[in-house]
Scaffold this motif. Structure first.
Motif, PDB file in Angstrom:
ATOM      1  N   HIS A  48       1.032  -1.288  -0.167  1.00 48.60           N
ATOM      2  CA  HIS A  48       0.024  -0.160  -0.135  1.00 48.60           C
ATOM      3  C   HIS A  48       0.820   1.320   0.193  1.00 48.60           C
ATOM      4  CE1 HIS A  48       0.915  -0.573   4.172  1.00 48.60           C
ATOM      5  NE2 HIS A  48       0.282   0.351   4.642  1.00 48.60           N
ATOM      6  N   ASP A  93      -0.051  -4.037   5.616  1.00 48.41           N
ATOM      7  CA  ASP A  93      -0.655  -3.856   6.995  1.00 48.41           C
ATOM      8  C   ASP A  93      -2.248  -4.183   7.039  1.00 48.41           C
ATOM      9  OD1 ASP A  93       1.644  -2.822   7.729  1.00 48.41           O
ATOM     10  OD2 ASP A  93       0.859  -0.599   7.572  1.00 48.41           O
ATOM     11  N   HIS A 129       1.352   3.811   2.103  1.00 53.43           N
ATOM     12  CA  HIS A 129       1.793   4.679   3.221  1.00 53.43           C
ATOM     13  C   HIS A 129       3.420   4.632   3.088  1.00 53.43           C
ATOM     14  CE1 HIS A 129      -1.855   3.752   5.697  1.00 53.43           C
ATOM     15  NE2 HIS A 129      -2.147   4.787   5.083  1.00 53.43           N
ATOM     16  N   ASP A 144       6.010   4.311   5.008  1.00 54.73           N
ATOM     17  CA  ASP A 144       6.794   3.029   5.816  1.00 54.73           C
ATOM     18  C   ASP A 144       6.599   1.799   4.613  1.00 54.73           C
ATOM     19  OD1 ASP A 144       4.086   2.878   6.603  1.00 54.73           O
ATOM     20  OD2 ASP A 144       4.354   1.477   8.143  1.00 54.73           O
ATOM     21  N   HIS A 145       5.915   1.690   3.793  1.00 56.08           N
ATOM     22  CA  HIS A 145       5.944   0.822   2.655  1.00 56.08           C
ATOM     23  C   HIS A 145       6.308   1.188   0.955  1.00 56.08           C
ATOM     24  CE1 HIS A 145       3.668  -1.808   5.456  1.00 56.08           C
ATOM     25  NE2 HIS A 145       3.493  -0.627   6.237  1.00 56.08           N
ATOM     26  N   HIS A 194      -7.410  -1.986   5.749  1.00 55.81           N
ATOM     27  CA  HIS A 194      -6.127  -1.168   6.227  1.00 55.81           C
ATOM     28  C   HIS A 194      -6.980   0.139   5.522  1.00 55.81           C
ATOM     29  CE1 HIS A 194      -2.726   0.185   8.203  1.00 55.81           C
ATOM     30  NE2 HIS A 194      -2.253   0.570   7.033  1.00 55.81           N
TER      31      HIS A 194
HETATM   32 ZN    ZN Z   1      -0.250   1.444   6.569  1.00 56.40          ZN
END
Ligand code: ZN
Ligand code: ZN
Length: 387
Positions: A175, A270, A177, A179-180, A239
């Motif tokens: 996804h 996530d 975000h 941190d990804h 998520h």
């Molecule tokens: Zn996330």
């Protein structure tokens, strides 16, 4: 008369102050927006937008969870979260945790079993599976943030540079975000990978970042792509998404199943808990190894972030034979102790007879012969209330 005049004066002053405050806020917002720049990605239009409109997983341009979530953020919820943040847990290490540094030579010899795993920290996992090399959620940035100067900063350096990575057959994203999905890493990885496999909508970000269209494979839930003999399937997750800070859900989020001729694996991305993981197990399991997120859980957002105990449940649902916890140990994204996810995984795994592997960042292993669990992290007090 006098009273009326002073009232007017106050009104005018109030208006001036409000205008100055609003103007300053706008100025700061515009500045931050400019600082974020390309990080924000793009918006879907044309064919991509039509595909999203036609998908059962989007409504009015926004992705929807397969099982609704209860994230009704009220004042009470906010207060509960603030209380938890004040809990005094050690959310970051004093010193960088130990990692194994890697060079290109580390990948020269092929895995004897045909399946080898290298954790690069957080949710970034490099997998050599049935002669293909797949990289999940590569984040190499110093911060998981739209800004280079603020936001969650990594606890440890990356164990390998992008240049030193082996040639990749696929980069898979769960996804959008921060941190990804790391903008600079995506740009640097483009010449190194045959293609990027992303949930529907994320192609708009990649296009904005000038990734050639032929390198973007966008999948809706339950759609499959082929990487040689390996099947890559985008599966549901529970998520949300967004890069602007408003979680606008304009792109889909996913978990991934990878089924090769000899080996299979599952990557959770996530997610919150949901029965649909049983279906993933039926369709693509059993898995030689699963990568399941364990960190960044919170009492007030359980529907979109499983905790370690639930991660073990997801592993059972998808029929995992060996679970490796991810989404911990690199960034501080919640209020639990930074080593707590690993400790709770160990407790939950013992109770359920689940096989787990908790490598150091950069420590390569073959799921056919995983290293025994060794606490390589420091002892940090953690909440044992509901392991
Ligand atoms: Zn996330
Ligand atoms: Zn995350």
């Amino acid at each position: 008369m006098g009273k009326g005049k002073s009232k007017k004066k106050w009104k005018r002053r109030l208006l001036t102050v409000s205008l100055v405050v609003a103007g300053s806020l706008l100025f700061v917002a515009a500045g931050l927006f400019l600082a974020a720049g390309k990080q924000l990605g793009g918006s879907a239009s044309g064919e991509r937008f039509e595909r999203m409109q036609a998908s059962p997983n989007f409504r009015a341009g926004k992705a929807r969870n397969p099982v609704p979530t209860d994230n009704s953020w009220g004042l009470a919820m906010m207060w509960e979260t603030i209380k938890d943040y004040r809990g005094g847990h050690k959310t970051e290490p004093d010193e960088p945790p130990p990692i194994v540094r890697l060079t290109t030579e580390a990948f020269a010899e092929k895995p004897t079993s045909g399946l080898r795993v290298t954790w690069l920290g957080h949710s970034s996992v490099l997998v050599e599976i049935d002669e293909k090399v797949i990289l999940f959620d590569p984040v190499f940035a110093e911060r998981a943030s739209m800004f280079s100067f603020m936001g969650p900063k990594r606890f440890h350096p990356t164990p390998i540079s992008i240049d030193a990575l082996p040639v990749l057959d696929a980069v898979v994203i769960s996804h959008d975000h921060y941190d990804h999905l790391d903008y600079e890493a995506v740009v640097q990885l483009a010449p190194k990978t045959t293609a990027f496999y992303v949930p529907l909508g994320i192609g708009a970000h990649l296009e904005e970042w000038e990734i050639p269209a032929e390198k973007i494979v966008e999948l809706d839930w339950w759609e499959e792509a082929e990487v040689g003999e390996i099947k890559l399937a985008a599966c549901p997750a529970r998520h949300f998404s967004g890069r602007s800070g408003f979680n606008d859900n304009k792109t889909l989020w996913a978990s991934w199943a990878v089924a090769g001729p000899e080996h299979r694996l599952f990557f959770s991305g996530d997610t919150g808990l949901m029965d649909l993981f049983e279906r993933v197990g039926e369709l693509y399991g059993p898995f030689d190894v699963t990568f399941i997120k364990v960190g960044a859980y919170g009492r007030t957002w359980p529907d979109v972030h499983i905790d370690p105990k639930e991660a073990i449940v997801v592993n059972e649902m998808v029929r995992g034979q060996l679970m490796m916890p991810t989404h911990w140990g690199t960034f501080n994204l919640s209020y639990h102790g930074w080593t707590e996810p690993a400790e709770r995984v160990i407790v939950a795994a013992e109770r359920t007879d689940t096989r787990v592997v908790i490598p150091k960042v950069g420590q390569m292993f073959e799921p056919a012969n995983p290293p025994a669990v060794e606490r390589w992290w420091p002892e940090v007090p953690w909440r044992k209330a509901s392991p």
